[in-house]
Design a protein around this motif. Structure first.
Motif, mmCIF file in Angstrom:
data_model
loop_
_atom_site.group_PDB
_atom_site.id
_atom_site.type_symbol
_atom_site.label_atom_id
_atom_site.label_comp_id
_atom_site.label_asym_id
_atom_site.label_seq_id
_atom_site.Cartn_x
_atom_site.Cartn_y
_atom_site.Cartn_z
ATOM 1 N N THR A 1 0.691 -1.144 -0.029
ATOM 2 C CA THR A 1 -0.016 0.132 0.079
ATOM 3 C C THR A 1 0.783 1.320 0.107
ATOM 4 O O THR A 1 0.548 2.177 -0.705
ATOM 5 C CB THR A 1 -0.886 -0.036 1.058
ATOM 6 N N GLU A 2 1.982 1.252 0.578
ATOM 7 C CA GLU A 2 2.707 2.544 0.733
ATOM 8 C C GLU A 2 3.379 2.567 -0.405
ATOM 9 O O GLU A 2 3.462 3.631 -0.966
ATOM 10 C CB GLU A 2 3.874 2.166 1.902
ATOM 11 N N ASN A 3 4.069 1.586 -1.239
ATOM 12 C CA ASN A 3 4.662 1.725 -2.532
ATOM 13 C C ASN A 3 3.759 2.111 -3.484
ATOM 14 O O ASN A 3 4.163 2.980 -4.279
ATOM 15 C CB ASN A 3 5.420 0.348 -2.803
ATOM 16 N N ALA A 4 2.521 1.532 -3.578
ATOM 17 C CA ALA A 4 1.441 2.151 -4.501
ATOM 18 C C ALA A 4 1.093 3.752 -4.243
ATOM 19 O O ALA A 4 0.990 4.486 -5.233
ATOM 20 C CB ALA A 4 0.165 1.501 -4.163
ATOM 21 N N ASP A 5 1.094 4.063 -2.978
ATOM 22 C CA ASP A 5 0.853 5.355 -2.816
ATOM 23 C C ASP A 5 1.999 6.543 -2.987
ATOM 24 O O ASP A 5 1.966 7.492 -3.645
ATOM 25 C CB ASP A 5 0.821 5.831 -1.324
ATOM 26 N N LEU A 6 3.253 5.916 -2.980
ATOM 27 C CA LEU A 6 4.485 6.622 -3.454
ATOM 28 C C LEU A 6 4.688 6.491 -4.841
ATOM 29 O O LEU A 6 5.127 7.615 -5.443
ATOM 30 C CB LEU A 6 5.658 5.655 -2.927
ATOM 31 N N GLU A 7 4.138 5.532 -5.571
ATOM 32 C CA GLU A 7 4.179 5.636 -6.931
ATOM 33 C C GLU A 7 3.014 6.435 -7.657
ATOM 34 O O GLU A 7 3.502 7.284 -8.630
ATOM 35 C CB GLU A 7 3.960 4.229 -7.782
ATOM 36 N N ARG A 8 1.933 6.570 -6.925
ATOM 37 C CA ARG A 8 1.111 7.660 -7.343
ATOM 38 C C ARG A 8 1.646 8.924 -7.226
ATOM 39 O O ARG A 8 1.322 9.784 -8.105
ATOM 40 C CB ARG A 8 -0.395 7.387 -6.920
ATOM 41 N N GLU A 9 2.295 9.044 -6.198
ATOM 42 C CA GLU A 9 2.603 10.556 -5.725
ATOM 43 C C GLU A 9 3.588 10.959 -6.609
ATOM 44 O O GLU A 9 3.910 12.141 -7.150
ATOM 45 C CB GLU A 9 3.277 10.523 -4.102
ATOM 46 N N LYS A 10 4.389 9.941 -6.753
ATOM 47 C CA LYS A 10 5.561 10.417 -8.063
ATOM 48 C C LYS A 10 5.001 10.741 -9.460
ATOM 49 O O LYS A 10 5.616 11.818 -9.955
ATOM 50 C CB LYS A 10 6.626 8.796 -8.136
ATOM 51 N N SER A 11 3.935 10.154 -9.745
ATOM 52 C CA SER A 11 3.384 10.388 -11.037
ATOM 53 C C SER A 11 2.974 11.726 -10.955
ATOM 54 O O SER A 11 2.799 12.763 -11.952
ATOM 55 C CB SER A 11 2.349 9.283 -11.291
ATOM 56 N N GLU A 12 2.057 12.224 -9.781
ATOM 57 C CA GLU A 12 1.397 13.246 -9.883
ATOM 58 C C GLU A 12 2.566 14.376 -9.676
ATOM 59 O O GLU A 12 2.164 15.741 -10.265
ATOM 60 C CB GLU A 12 0.688 13.276 -8.332
ATOM 61 N N LEU A 13 3.672 14.412 -8.975
ATOM 62 C CA LEU A 13 4.735 15.457 -9.097
ATOM 63 C C LEU A 13 5.397 15.567 -10.480
ATOM 64 O O LEU A 13 5.570 16.765 -10.793
ATOM 65 C CB LEU A 13 5.873 14.834 -8.076
ATOM 66 N N GLU A 14 5.336 14.571 -11.236
ATOM 67 C CA GLU A 14 5.941 14.546 -12.643
ATOM 68 C C GLU A 14 4.801 15.292 -13.619
ATOM 69 O O GLU A 14 5.240 16.210 -14.448
ATOM 70 C CB GLU A 14 6.345 13.117 -13.282
ATOM 71 N N SER A 15 3.529 15.007 -13.409
ATOM 72 C CA SER A 15 2.689 15.785 -14.170
ATOM 73 C C SER A 15 1.975 17.060 -13.757
ATOM 74 O O SER A 15 1.684 17.720 -14.634
ATOM 75 C CB SER A 15 1.296 14.964 -14.378
ATOM 76 N N ASN A 16 2.134 17.450 -12.434
ATOM 77 C CA ASN A 16 1.213 18.855 -11.859
ATOM 78 C C ASN A 16 2.286 18.996 -10.877
ATOM 79 O O ASN A 16 1.811 19.038 -9.635
ATOM 80 C CB ASN A 16 -0.022 18.477 -11.929
ATOM 81 N N VAL A 17 3.511 19.696 -10.970
ATOM 82 C CA VAL A 17 4.371 19.805 -9.778
ATOM 83 C C VAL A 17 3.929 21.144 -8.934
ATOM 84 O O VAL A 17 3.862 21.257 -7.734
ATOM 85 C CB VAL A 17 5.810 19.960 -10.156
ATOM 86 N N ASP A 18 3.317 22.102 -9.749
ATOM 87 C CA ASP A 18 2.705 23.395 -9.211
ATOM 88 C C ASP A 18 1.633 23.178 -8.073
ATOM 89 O O ASP A 18 1.709 23.514 -6.949
ATOM 90 C CB ASP A 18 2.382 24.313 -10.216
#
Length: 233
Positions: A79-96
């Motif tokens: 669960t933690e790894n899935a959340d981190l992967e999602r957060e990583k993707s969000e940082l790449e797509s919409n950092v602002d």
């Protein structure tokens, strides 16, 4: 020249991962094995049968604890790894947006909006994913899931706890076996509760009492069942 760097502090929360698994394992080892021994002894079984049952309970219990801890903590890690992967993707797509989201978290914790924005910007420049993992998701290195460590700690602690009642079976006269195992196991449990409470910074008397109470209840109920039905429990 003296360094201005402050020495790292040691916190008891750093012990949570292994302490929880170790205490749970040792407690289960003592309670389950002692209850099994008392129940079988109450059914008028031979010392050999009692000892064999206890050893089988030790092996089965240790493997069960290891498997259970590994599976449950692995699920947490997934669960933690899935959340981190999602957060990583969000940082790449919409950092602002992510920067503003982090700033709002700090505003909610009491910082002024301008300062919160500066803090968020600097933390993200240093380690964006780490900042969001810690402050948005609540994931940090100290409390992160470690399946193998949890499994090994729990199984090892269970084995140590289970060995103690078995030793009492070996050294106790057959006529006093139930009393000896019960009394010794209660002493072990109370000691475990006190030590665990001390390691976690809690009240040792409260820790000792609650562990001893539930252990005594488990052994008493198992002895009653073994005595009434005359079967190995």
């Amino acid at each position: 020249m003296k360094s201005n760097q402050m020495p790292p502090e040691s916190h008891r929360s750093e012990r949570i991962g292994w302490l929880r698994a170790a205490v749970l394992g040792a407690n289960d080892g003592i309670v389950s094995t002692a209850s099994l021994i008392v129940g079988v002894a109450a059914a008028n079984s031979s010392t050999k049968s009692i000892l064999l049952t206890g050893v089988a309970g030790l092996v089965a219990g240790a493997m069960s604890m290891a498997a259970g801890e590994y599976v449950s903590v692995s699920s947490q890690a997934d669960t933690e790894n899935a959340d981190l992967e999602r957060e990583k993707s969000e940082l790449e797509s919409n950092v602002d947006f992510e920067r503003d989201e982090l700033a709002q978290i700090y505003v909610g914790r009491g910082l002024e909006p301008r300062l919160a924005s500066q803090v968020a910007e600097q933390l993200m420049a240093h380690d964006a994913l780490g900042a969001h993992a810690r402050d948005e998701l609540g994931i940090n290195e100290v409390l992160s899931a470690r399946p193998v460590l949890a499994a090994l700690s729990s199984a090892s602690a269970f084995s140590v706890g289970a060995v103690l009642p078995l030793i009492m079976v070996i050294i106790s006269p057959p006529e006093n076996l139930i009393f000896t195992v019960s009394l010794a196991s209660l002493v072990f449990l109370v000691t475990l509760g006190a030590v665990a409470a001390h390691a976690g910074g809690a009240n040792i008397w409260r820790g000792a009492w609650r562990v001893g109470f539930w252990g005594a209840l488990a052994m008493a109920l198992t002895a009653i069942v073994g005595s009434l039905f005359g079967i190995a429990v």
